[in-house]
Design an enzyme around this catalytic site. Sequence first.
Site, PDB file in Angstrom:
ATOM      1  N   ASP A  15      38.570  39.564  45.329  1.00  9.05           N
ATOM      2  CA  ASP A  15      39.406  40.776  45.369  1.00  9.05           C
ATOM      3  C   ASP A  15      39.526  41.263  46.805  1.00  9.05           C
ATOM      4  OD1 ASP A  15      39.563  40.621  42.634  1.00  9.05           O
ATOM      5  OD2 ASP A  15      38.372  42.428  42.233  1.00  9.05           O
ATOM      6  N   GLY A  43      37.464  37.868  34.088  1.00  9.49           N
ATOM      7  CA  GLY A  43      36.360  37.184  33.395  1.00  9.49           C
ATOM      8  C   GLY A  43      35.024  37.497  34.042  1.00  9.49           C
ATOM      9  N   ALA A  44      34.949  37.294  35.358  1.00 10.48           N
ATOM     10  CA  ALA A  44      33.689  37.537  36.065  1.00 10.48           C
ATOM     11  C   ALA A  44      33.285  39.008  35.954  1.00 10.48           C
ATOM     12  CB  ALA A  44      33.829  37.125  37.525  1.00 10.48           C
ATOM     13  N   ASN A  45      34.255  39.913  36.067  1.00  7.71           N
ATOM     14  CA  ASN A  45      33.943  41.346  35.940  1.00  7.71           C
ATOM     15  C   ASN A  45      33.338  41.656  34.575  1.00  7.71           C
ATOM     16  OD1 ASN A  45      35.058  41.838  38.453  1.00  7.71           O
ATOM     17  ND2 ASN A  45      36.983  42.665  37.664  1.00  7.71           N
ATOM     18  N   ASN A 186      45.216  47.146  26.643  1.00  6.00           N
ATOM     19  CA  ASN A 186      45.502  48.500  27.100  1.00  6.00           C
ATOM     20  C   ASN A 186      46.883  48.876  26.541  1.00  6.00           C
ATOM     21  OD1 ASN A 186      47.487  47.460  28.778  1.00  6.00           O
ATOM     22  ND2 ASN A 186      46.279  47.639  30.645  1.00  6.00           N
ATOM     23  N   ASP A 250      37.605  46.186  32.348  1.00 10.31           N
ATOM     24  CA  ASP A 250      36.600  45.118  32.264  1.00 10.31           C
ATOM     25  C   ASP A 250      35.229  45.692  31.918  1.00 10.31           C
ATOM     26  OD1 ASP A 250      38.606  43.345  33.003  1.00 10.31           O
ATOM     27  OD2 ASP A 250      38.149  43.545  35.139  1.00 10.31           O
ATOM     28  N   GLY A 285      35.627  50.163  43.583  1.00  8.91           N
ATOM     29  CA  GLY A 285      35.454  48.736  43.344  1.00  8.91           C
ATOM     30  C   GLY A 285      35.433  48.394  41.863  1.00  8.91           C
TER      31      GLY A 285
HETATM   32  O1  RIB Z   1      40.644  43.954  36.065  1.00  8.45           O
HETATM   33  C1  RIB Z   1      40.427  43.984  37.451  1.00  8.45           C
HETATM   34  C2  RIB Z   1      40.550  42.606  38.008  1.00  8.45           C
HETATM   35  O2  RIB Z   1      41.872  42.166  37.832  1.00  8.45           O
HETATM   36  C3  RIB Z   1      40.273  42.498  39.482  1.00  8.45           C
HETATM   37  O3  RIB Z   1      38.919  42.258  39.775  1.00  8.45           O
HETATM   38  C4  RIB Z   1      41.196  41.389  39.919  1.00  8.45           C
HETATM   39  O4  RIB Z   1      40.533  40.235  40.317  1.00  8.45           O
HETATM   40  C5  RIB Z   1      42.134  41.137  38.751  1.00  8.45           C
HETATM   41  O5  RIB Z   1      41.828  39.985  38.124  1.00  8.45           O
END
Ligand code: RIB
Length: 302
Positions: A15, A43-45, A186, A250, A285
Amino acid sequence: MTKKPIIVLGSVNADLMLRCERLPRPGETVHGQDFETVPGGKGANQAVAAARLGGRVEFIGCVGDDAFGAAARATLEREGVVTTHLRALAGVATGIAMILVERSGQNSIALAAGANACLDAAQVDDAAAAIAGAALLVCQLESPLAAVQHAIGIARRHGVPVLLNPAPAQPLPPALLAAVDILVPNESEAVQLSSASLDSAAMASALRSLGPETVVVTLGGEGICIADRRGVRRCAAPRVQPLDTTGAGDTFIGALAVALQDGVDIDEGAAFAQRAAAISVTRAGAMASMPTRAECESQAPR
Ligand code: RIB
């Protein structure tokens, strides 16, 4: 007894975040500040949100063999997410998200999929045993639809519940929606998927009629709308002053996944997820803003 893992299949991005007074209009240049590059991707979030709240989490996805990919893997592992099925691909760049955040906390995001586009059915097959033994499979739509569908198929065959966050929105095959247990869009995703601009309760019901047992439409500061076999209800959001909404959705998904992994019912789980998301919007963030379990439990429920 060890709890079964949450499997998150999804994207990893670097990001590139810039804060500005307001988002630029087309053709306009605005000044920004506080530029930073941090690991993200829906995904990672979601995996990090769940792990930080005490979930046992394994991740399936792709990065490039570059510095962004290495940083993302290190972050996931530091947060306790199992990365056995995170592949680093030679000669491919890690996904990128260009994110502008304006003073109101709203953002705008442009993506380059990079390595995320390489997640395929063969990689999902490598993780089939993990999916088959999971408490829950969590997917979004920043990964190729074929891989998402393949993973959902494995989960269904093994009786593993599927939570789909249909973000970013795209048209979905009816069979895919019918195979989802919990759909969490959403408001704008709900509008696109239901092909109608109804009120949130009508949209949640319309989406539920497409197959998912439970639909939770997230409405930002306006709360959520839940539709399941017990009916449709709106739940207000905790009142907070937003600083940055990036990753709030997320955080909600990761927290809801943890609650479901713990066997909590959808109303209690969604309330827990609302508290987690409310905390996250008060901080800057995506991953950086996600709360711990202790923070989430000490914030008074509304
Ligand atoms: O939902 C937020 C995310 O959306 C960010 O971290 C960005 O990478 C996008 O994928």
